[in-house]
Scaffold this motif. Structure first.
Motif, PDB file in Angstrom:
ATOM      1  N   GLU A 303       0.837  -1.205   0.000  1.00  0.00           N
ATOM      2  CA  GLU A 303       0.000   0.000   0.000  1.00  0.00           C
ATOM      3  C   GLU A 303       0.872   1.256   0.000  1.00  0.00           C
ATOM      4  O   GLU A 303       0.584   2.228  -0.705  1.00  0.00           O
ATOM      5  CB  GLU A 303      -0.911   0.014   1.230  1.00  0.00           C
ATOM      6  CG  GLU A 303      -2.114  -0.883   1.152  1.00  0.00           C
ATOM      7  CD  GLU A 303      -2.958  -0.804   2.410  1.00  0.00           C
ATOM      8  OE1 GLU A 303      -4.186  -0.863   2.304  1.00  0.00           O
ATOM      9  OE2 GLU A 303      -2.382  -0.678   3.506  1.00  0.00           O
ATOM     10  N   GLN A 304       1.925   1.218   0.806  1.00  0.00           N
ATOM     11  CA  GLN A 304       2.832   2.359   0.883  1.00  0.00           C
ATOM     12  C   GLN A 304       3.454   2.645  -0.483  1.00  0.00           C
ATOM     13  O   GLN A 304       3.522   3.798  -0.921  1.00  0.00           O
ATOM     14  CB  GLN A 304       3.919   2.063   1.909  1.00  0.00           C
ATOM     15  CG  GLN A 304       4.765   3.253   2.292  1.00  0.00           C
ATOM     16  CD  GLN A 304       5.741   2.894   3.401  1.00  0.00           C
ATOM     17  OE1 GLN A 304       5.575   1.892   4.090  1.00  0.00           O
ATOM     18  NE2 GLN A 304       6.771   3.701   3.554  1.00  0.00           N
ATOM     19  N   ASP A 305       3.884   1.582  -1.174  1.00  0.00           N
ATOM     20  CA  ASP A 305       4.466   1.751  -2.514  1.00  0.00           C
ATOM     21  C   ASP A 305       3.438   2.311  -3.497  1.00  0.00           C
ATOM     22  O   ASP A 305       3.747   3.194  -4.310  1.00  0.00           O
ATOM     23  CB  ASP A 305       5.000   0.414  -3.032  1.00  0.00           C
ATOM     24  CG  ASP A 305       6.228  -0.055  -2.261  1.00  0.00           C
ATOM     25  OD1 ASP A 305       6.850   0.771  -1.568  1.00  0.00           O
ATOM     26  OD2 ASP A 305       6.541  -1.260  -2.332  1.00  0.00           O
ATOM     27  N   ASP A 306       2.209   1.789  -3.416  1.00  0.00           N
ATOM     28  CA  ASP A 306       1.167   2.241  -4.346  1.00  0.00           C
ATOM     29  C   ASP A 306       0.792   3.699  -4.093  1.00  0.00           C
ATOM     30  O   ASP A 306       0.550   4.467  -5.042  1.00  0.00           O
ATOM     31  CB  ASP A 306      -0.073   1.350  -4.218  1.00  0.00           C
ATOM     32  CG  ASP A 306       0.171  -0.073  -4.691  1.00  0.00           C
ATOM     33  OD1 ASP A 306       1.073  -0.270  -5.525  1.00  0.00           O
ATOM     34  OD2 ASP A 306      -0.523  -0.992  -4.218  1.00  0.00           O
ATOM     35  N   ILE A 307       0.735   4.096  -2.819  1.00  0.00           N
ATOM     36  CA  ILE A 307       0.397   5.484  -2.490  1.00  0.00           C
ATOM     37  C   ILE A 307       1.525   6.417  -2.907  1.00  0.00           C
ATOM     38  O   ILE A 307       1.284   7.529  -3.405  1.00  0.00           O
ATOM     39  CB  ILE A 307       0.085   5.605  -0.989  1.00  0.00           C
ATOM     40  CG1 ILE A 307      -1.276   4.946  -0.698  1.00  0.00           C
ATOM     41  CG2 ILE A 307       0.068   7.064  -0.546  1.00  0.00           C
ATOM     42  CD1 ILE A 307      -1.586   4.775   0.756  1.00  0.00           C
ATOM     43  N   THR A 308       2.770   5.978  -2.736  1.00  0.00           N
ATOM     44  CA  THR A 308       3.907   6.770  -3.206  1.00  0.00           C
ATOM     45  C   THR A 308       3.830   6.965  -4.709  1.00  0.00           C
ATOM     46  O   THR A 308       4.068   8.062  -5.231  1.00  0.00           O
ATOM     47  CB  THR A 308       5.229   6.077  -2.829  1.00  0.00           C
ATOM     48  OG1 THR A 308       5.301   5.927  -1.410  1.00  0.00           O
ATOM     49  CG2 THR A 308       6.420   6.894  -3.299  1.00  0.00           C
ATOM     50  N   ARG A 309       3.466   5.894  -5.416  1.00  0.00           N
ATOM     51  CA  ARG A 309       3.322   5.997  -6.866  1.00  0.00           C
ATOM     52  C   ARG A 309       2.196   6.963  -7.229  1.00  0.00           C
ATOM     53  O   ARG A 309       2.291   7.711  -8.204  1.00  0.00           O
ATOM     54  CB  ARG A 309       3.035   4.618  -7.466  1.00  0.00           C
ATOM     55  CG  ARG A 309       3.124   4.632  -8.994  1.00  0.00           C
ATOM     56  CD  ARG A 309       2.772   3.343  -9.682  1.00  0.00           C
ATOM     57  NE  ARG A 309       2.573   2.184  -8.852  1.00  0.00           N
ATOM     58  CZ  ARG A 309       1.905   1.100  -9.262  1.00  0.00           C
ATOM     59  NH1 ARG A 309       1.386   1.057 -10.472  1.00  0.00           N
ATOM     60  NH2 ARG A 309       1.759   0.066  -8.472  1.00  0.00           N
ATOM     61  N   LEU A 310       1.115   6.967  -6.436  1.00  0.00           N
ATOM     62  CA  LEU A 310       0.007   7.890  -6.685  1.00  0.00           C
ATOM     63  C   LEU A 310       0.477   9.340  -6.576  1.00  0.00           C
ATOM     64  O   LEU A 310       0.187  10.164  -7.451  1.00  0.00           O
ATOM     65  CB  LEU A 310      -1.123   7.625  -5.683  1.00  0.00           C
ATOM     66  CG  LEU A 310      -2.337   8.546  -5.772  1.00  0.00           C
ATOM     67  CD1 LEU A 310      -3.072   8.329  -7.088  1.00  0.00           C
ATOM     68  CD2 LEU A 310      -3.276   8.320  -4.599  1.00  0.00           C
ATOM     69  N   TYR A 311       1.203   9.656  -5.515  1.00  0.00           N
ATOM     70  CA  TYR A 311       1.741  11.012  -5.362  1.00  0.00           C
ATOM     71  C   TYR A 311       2.673  11.355  -6.518  1.00  0.00           C
ATOM     72  O   TYR A 311       2.617  12.451  -7.084  1.00  0.00           O
ATOM     73  CB  TYR A 311       2.515  11.123  -4.049  1.00  0.00           C
ATOM     74  CG  TYR A 311       1.675  11.488  -2.845  1.00  0.00           C
ATOM     75  CD1 TYR A 311       1.507  12.809  -2.471  1.00  0.00           C
ATOM     76  CD2 TYR A 311       1.059  10.511  -2.071  1.00  0.00           C
ATOM     77  CE1 TYR A 311       0.754  13.159  -1.364  1.00  0.00           C
ATOM     78  CE2 TYR A 311       0.302  10.835  -0.953  1.00  0.00           C
ATOM     79  CZ  TYR A 311       0.147  12.164  -0.611  1.00  0.00           C
ATOM     80  OH  TYR A 311      -0.609  12.495   0.476  1.00  0.00           O
ATOM     81  N   ARG A 312       3.545  10.418  -6.871  1.00  0.00           N
ATOM     82  CA  ARG A 312       4.528  10.682  -7.914  1.00  0.00           C
ATOM     83  C   ARG A 312       3.857  10.934  -9.257  1.00  0.00           C
ATOM     84  O   ARG A 312       4.223  11.858  -9.988  1.00  0.00           O
ATOM     85  CB  ARG A 312       5.485   9.489  -8.013  1.00  0.00           C
ATOM     86  CG  ARG A 312       6.648   9.716  -8.981  1.00  0.00           C
ATOM     87  CD  ARG A 312       7.694   8.626  -8.853  1.00  0.00           C
ATOM     88  NE  ARG A 312       7.164   7.303  -9.107  1.00  0.00           N
ATOM     89  CZ  ARG A 312       7.106   6.322  -8.210  1.00  0.00           C
ATOM     90  NH1 ARG A 312       7.556   6.532  -6.984  1.00  0.00           N
ATOM     91  NH2 ARG A 312       6.619   5.136  -8.507  1.00  0.00           N
ATOM     92  N   THR A 313       2.857  10.148  -9.586  1.00  0.00           N
ATOM     93  CA  THR A 313       2.183  10.317 -10.876  1.00  0.00           C
ATOM     94  C   THR A 313       1.367  11.602 -10.920  1.00  0.00           C
ATOM     95  O   THR A 313       1.276  12.243 -11.970  1.00  0.00           O
ATOM     96  CB  THR A 313       1.270   9.112 -11.171  1.00  0.00           C
ATOM     97  OG1 THR A 313       0.331   8.938 -10.087  1.00  0.00           O
ATOM     98  CG2 THR A 313       2.084   7.840 -11.336  1.00  0.00           C
ATOM     99  N   LEU A 314       0.792  12.004  -9.791  1.00  0.00           N
ATOM    100  CA  LEU A 314       0.049  13.265  -9.754  1.00  0.00           C
ATOM    101  C   LEU A 314       0.984  14.455  -9.948  1.00  0.00           C
ATOM    102  O   LEU A 314       0.669  15.385 -10.689  1.00  0.00           O
ATOM    103  CB  LEU A 314      -0.700  13.392  -8.426  1.00  0.00           C
ATOM    104  CG  LEU A 314      -2.005  12.593  -8.296  1.00  0.00           C
ATOM    105  CD1 LEU A 314      -2.519  12.632  -6.868  1.00  0.00           C
ATOM    106  CD2 LEU A 314      -3.058  13.116  -9.255  1.00  0.00           C
ATOM    107  N   VAL A 315       2.123  14.412  -9.286  1.00  0.00           N
ATOM    108  CA  VAL A 315       3.082  15.516  -9.404  1.00  0.00           C
ATOM    109  C   VAL A 315       3.623  15.602 -10.822  1.00  0.00           C
ATOM    110  O   VAL A 315       3.810  16.695 -11.369  1.00  0.00           O
ATOM    111  CB  VAL A 315       4.229  15.320  -8.387  1.00  0.00           C
ATOM    112  CG1 VAL A 315       5.392  16.247  -8.705  1.00  0.00           C
ATOM    113  CG2 VAL A 315       3.726  15.594  -6.967  1.00  0.00           C
ATOM    114  N   ARG A 316       3.845  14.441 -11.473  1.00  0.00           N
ATOM    115  CA  ARG A 316       4.439  14.435 -12.811  1.00  0.00           C
ATOM    116  C   ARG A 316       3.392  14.411 -13.919  1.00  0.00           C
ATOM    117  O   ARG A 316       3.738  14.339 -15.091  1.00  0.00           O
ATOM    118  CB  ARG A 316       5.359  13.217 -12.954  1.00  0.00           C
ATOM    119  CG  ARG A 316       6.564  13.251 -12.025  1.00  0.00           C
ATOM    120  CD  ARG A 316       7.533  12.153 -12.339  1.00  0.00           C
ATOM    121  NE  ARG A 316       8.019  12.268 -13.710  1.00  0.00           N
ATOM    122  CZ  ARG A 316       8.825  11.384 -14.287  1.00  0.00           C
ATOM    123  NH1 ARG A 316       9.232  10.338 -13.616  1.00  0.00           N
ATOM    124  NH2 ARG A 316       9.221  11.551 -15.523  1.00  0.00           N
TER     125      ARG A 316
END
Length: 522
Positions: A303-316
């Motif tokens: 979940e932590q990895d998926d949420i990090t990916r969510l933040y990263r994709t939103l920023v980029r």
């Protein structure tokens, strides 16, 4: 305590006027008639009265309102804003006198004569007391509150099917899942041993940040109904005078709040999910104090990895990555129409890019409003993370109206290595494009050779069907097609070790000249 059926009837009676008002918004005469236009002012007044009703109905409904303040997929923005005010307004007499719990749990360890009240919450009350020569803080669960909350959760569960019957198809899916999510979040908050454990874990995780204080717990005094912790004095974080006295700039404190919560969620995987101004304080030394860990959550590594990916994709602004992250977090089902969902997410990104002031709340609201056409839900962990982000951003922007939460998030992700710097990201995008194109480019000469062979043997015929067939042919078009093909061939042949591209480019220029000459002669 009032029985289930009497309580159910009481809740229905209290909410019935609101239900009738909402139904009349859709059909003026309830069962028939056109929809009626309702102004924003009317909705705002109605939202305030609905908030007051939740306060009157007690702790379970207060918690429901707090959670709904982060659910724009269920309630409109005006109501989201109103429910957000439930953070500080809490009836202090709900559930009885908490001192009886202190006497039952700690009567042999704490001198009740030294107890002083500090603050009230929807589920507990906070005191200070003397313990082994030190002043400590006690968070005490209100007596009988667990039974009251569990009964009210049953009432809410019984109301959900009634609400779903009148909800539109887009909201029905969310409502069918939301009751279980409420129950999980609220029952976890009633487990004070869990809260003490998470509090100690967050304290250890943030120990390296000198400017953040998490009160230490006293495990020997903690129980299912009491959390005993270090007493840390602090003034409310939104108190401008307190910040001035501590010599802290509001913008600096806003950045500290944002980075602390990002670290908890993305780096540590254990986060405090209730950062409203009543739970955040500033000490005389300018340190950030975080109180009340009842609404907190642990994330599984995936979940932590998926949420990090969510933040990263939103920023980029990575649409494909965002779609994959939403599926991985179970917000969208794996069977979702990915083409349609991708188009919706692209529209969301384009709409946000057109705004001069992008906030975390605007991203969440835009995302969920765009996803209304798809069956989706917000799992409890994601719901609490959304709450932490939106409430925390509100605190940051109350400290500094110009605070850019997205920029702070991007800076944090770069500093912790979750994403590259802007230049490195651009270089990586180019590398990715080249990797994907390498195979196509490597096979292109062979494909061109095959096509040219078919042309020489007369095996390849190109047919076009114009809408209006001309009476005569147009040789100039043929020259243009041949010229374009030769220029494409020249571009591809630049990768060949021999200078074959010069031949293609030269022939292309010849046919381009023939095309221009023919057009001028016409």
């Amino acid at each position: 305590m009032m029985g289930y059926y009497a309580r159910f009837l009481q809740v229905v009676v209290r909410f019935l006027p609101f239900a009738i008002a909402f139904l009349r918004d859709r059909r003026r005469f309830l069962l028939f008639g056109p929809s009626r236009g309702t102004s924003t002012t009317v909705h705002r007044d109605r939202a305030e009265r609905l908030t007051e009703t939740m306060l009157d109905l007690g702790p379970a409904f207060i918690k429901v309102g707090q959670v709904l303040s982060t659910r724009p997929d269920i309630v409109p923005p005006t109501y989201v804003d109103a429910f957000g005010t439930l953070q500080d307004e809490v009836p202090e007499d709900a559930g009885g006198d908490p001192l009886t719990v202190v006497d039952d749990e700690l009567g042999d360890d704490i001198d009740l004569e030294t107890i002083e009240p500090v603050a009230g919450g929807s589920l507990a009350f906070v005191y200070t007391a003397e313990y082994e020569g030190e002043r400590i803080a006690l968070k005490v669960q209100r007596p009988g509150i667990a039974a009251i909350v569990k009964r009210d959760l049953r009432v809410i569960g019984g109301l959900v099917p009634l609400l779903a019957a009148f909800a539109d198809e887009r909201q029905r899916y969310s409502l069918e899942n939301v009751a279980d999510d409420f129950e999980k979040i609220i029952l976890e908050e009633l487990d004070f041993r869990r809260e003490a454990s998470i509090m100690a874990e967050i304290e250890a995780n943030l120990a390296e940040i000198d400017r953040v204080v998490v009160p230490s717990v006293y495990p020997e005094l903690c129980s299912e109904r009491v959390v005993a912790m270090e007493h840390v004095d602090g003034e409310k974080i939104t108190d401008e005078r307190a910040l001035d006295d501590a010599g802290v700039e509001p913008g600096d404190m806003a950045t500290l709040v944002a980075r602390t919560y990002l670290k908890m969620s993305l780096v540590d995987g254990v986060f405090h999910a209730d950062p409203h101004p009543g739970n955040l304080a500033v000490t005389d030394a300018g340190r950030l104090v975080i109180y009340d860990y009842g609404m907190s959550q642990r994330l599984r590594p995936q979940e932590q990895d998926d949420i990090t990916r969510l933040y990263r994709t939103l920023v980029r602004r990575d649409v494909d990555g965002l779609l994959n992250a939403l599926v991985a977090l179970e917000v969208l089902e794996p069977t979702v129409d990915r083409v349609a969902a991708r188009q919706v997410l692209e529209l969301m990104i384009e709409n946000l890019e057109g705004r001069s002031d992008i906030t975390w709340r605007s991203i969440v609201t835009e995302l969920f409003s765009r996803l209304h056409g798809f069956p989706f839900r917000i799992p409890p962990n994601v719901m609490l993370l959304v709450r932490a982000g939106t409430v925390g951003e509100g605190v940051c922007r109350s400290l500094d109206p110009e605070f850019d939460f997205i920029a702070a998030t991007r800076s944090f992700l770069v500093d912790y290595g979750f994403i590259e710097s802007e230049f490195e990201a651009a270089v990586e995008d180019v590398r990715a494009d080249l990797r994907e194109s390498a195979l196509v480019l490597a096979r292109a000469p062979a494909r061109f050779d095959a096509v040219f062979g078919q042309l020489e043997r007369g095996e390849l015929v190109v047919r076009t069907d114009p809408v209006d067939r001309p009476r005569g042919g147009d040789p100039a078009v043929g020259y243009a097609i041949v010229a374009g093909s030769l220029f494409v061939a020249a571009a591809v042949l630049t990768f060949h070790e021999l200078p074959l591209e010069l031949v293609g480019a030269s022939l292309g220029l010849v046919f381009l000249g023939l095309y221009v000459r023919r057009r001028w002669s016409d």
